[in-house]
Design a protein around this motif. Structure first.
Motif, PDB file in Angstrom:
ATOM      1  N   UNK A 214       4.152  54.625  47.577  1.00  0.00           N
ATOM      2  CA  UNK A 214       3.340  53.819  48.501  1.00  0.00           C
ATOM      3  C   UNK A 214       3.937  53.662  49.884  1.00  0.00           C
ATOM      4  N   UNK A 215       5.268  53.760  50.022  1.00  0.00           N
ATOM      5  CA  UNK A 215       5.855  53.648  51.361  1.00  0.00           C
ATOM      6  C   UNK A 215       5.414  54.815  52.241  1.00  0.00           C
ATOM      7  N   UNK A 216       5.338  56.034  51.664  1.00  0.00           N
ATOM      8  CA  UNK A 216       4.832  57.188  52.403  1.00  0.00           C
ATOM      9  C   UNK A 216       3.340  57.026  52.693  1.00  0.00           C
ATOM     10  N   UNK A 217       2.619  56.488  51.731  1.00  0.00           N
ATOM     11  CA  UNK A 217       1.188  56.235  51.930  1.00  0.00           C
ATOM     12  C   UNK A 217       0.976  55.275  53.094  1.00  0.00           C
ATOM     13  N   UNK A 218       1.793  54.230  53.142  1.00  0.00           N
ATOM     14  CA  UNK A 218       1.666  53.251  54.217  1.00  0.00           C
ATOM     15  C   UNK A 218       1.978  53.875  55.576  1.00  0.00           C
TER      16      UNK A 218
END
Length: 269
Positions: A214-218
């Motif tokens: 999710x950090x990459x998604x964000x």
């Protein structure tokens, strides 16, 4: 000031230790003072937190990076997919521990007097240190219940990743849940839009290999939405004049909205 900002970003992104970094399916071995980047990644990092009238284009920022290279501040080794930036004279920006560079404070005991000041802005640690600090912060906060929206988002993303690869290990869902909390509460993203982007990105043959947490998604969320809508628009133009597009599709034609599989993991209606 613009060039200084870019230079400080390069210093903070540089690895402090020798390590391997996965880029797609390729493993890149980084030495101290190196980092992997690209035009769009550098563009996102430079413009983060700036006002609209202060933001610069990806072309301009990359031209500044090449200016730093001509000034022998760094070197750039580019491939068709990414670039490896190497800080020149990296050791000169590090101050090693020695008897002469100890700083003593009155409040510390005599056996705890060695403090070194890293001239690199090292409050940005490497990925492992960031992860450990994040776990420490999470342990001091409340844990996310498995029926919470943030935790369900984390479980939903992992289930979608598992649909196309079995080589990923089960993540720390508490860390992932906290990232999803930031996406919704800080970035003000609608949960339904987040769901749509997750379904699209895990079916897109390029992005699904690059968005594995999710950090990459964000970090890439705005760019993902733009590409998703652009590709959906191109598909719509291929429809017959009298037809209507009933569902969005990714570039390889797979559904991004139609399926409700695993949706109960995401948000409770």
């Amino acid at each position: 000031m613009e060039l200084l900002r870019l230079w400080l970003i390069c210093l903070t992104e540089a690895s402090h230790t020798e390590r391997n970094q996965m880029i797609g399916k390729q493993i890149v071995q980084l030495q101290p003072g190196q980092f992997v980047t690209g035009r769009f990644d550098l563009h996102d990092m430079y413009n983060a937190g700036l006002k609209c009238d202060q933001k610069k284009s990806a072309k301009t920022i990359w031209r500044w990076l090449e200016t730093l290279q001509r000034g022998d501040f760094l070197t750039i080794q580019s491939t068709t997919k990414f670039s490896v930036v190497t800080i020149c004279n990296w050791d000169l920006y590090q101050e090693h521990k020695s008897d002469n560079d100890q700083q003593i404070t009155n409040k510390r005991p005599s056996n705890d007097q060695q403090v070194t000041i890293n001239k690199n802005v090292n409050h940005y640690n490497n990925d492992n240190n960031d992860n450990n600090e994040e776990k420490k912060r999470l342990s001091e906060r409340k844990r996310y219940a498995e029926d919470s929206t943030s935790y369900r988002m984390a479980a939903f993303l992992f289930s979608k990743i598992k649909e196309w690869t079995s080589s990923v290990k089960q993540p720390d869902f508490q860390l992932w849940a906290d990232d999803f909390r930031k996406i919704v509460e800080i970035d003000k993203r609608e949960t339904e839009l987040v769901k749509i982007v997750i379904e699209w990105v895990t079916e897109d043959t390029f992005w699904r290999k690059n968005i594995l947490c999710p950090s990459k998604l964000r970090k890439q969320f705005d760019r993902l939405v733009i590409e998703m809508e652009s590709k959906a628009g191109k598909l719509k133009k291929t429809q017959s004049c009298g037809g209507e597009m009933n569902e969005r599709r990714s570039d390889n034609g797979s559904d991004i909205v139609g399926s409700e599989q695993n949706y109960d993991l995401f948000v409770r209606r």
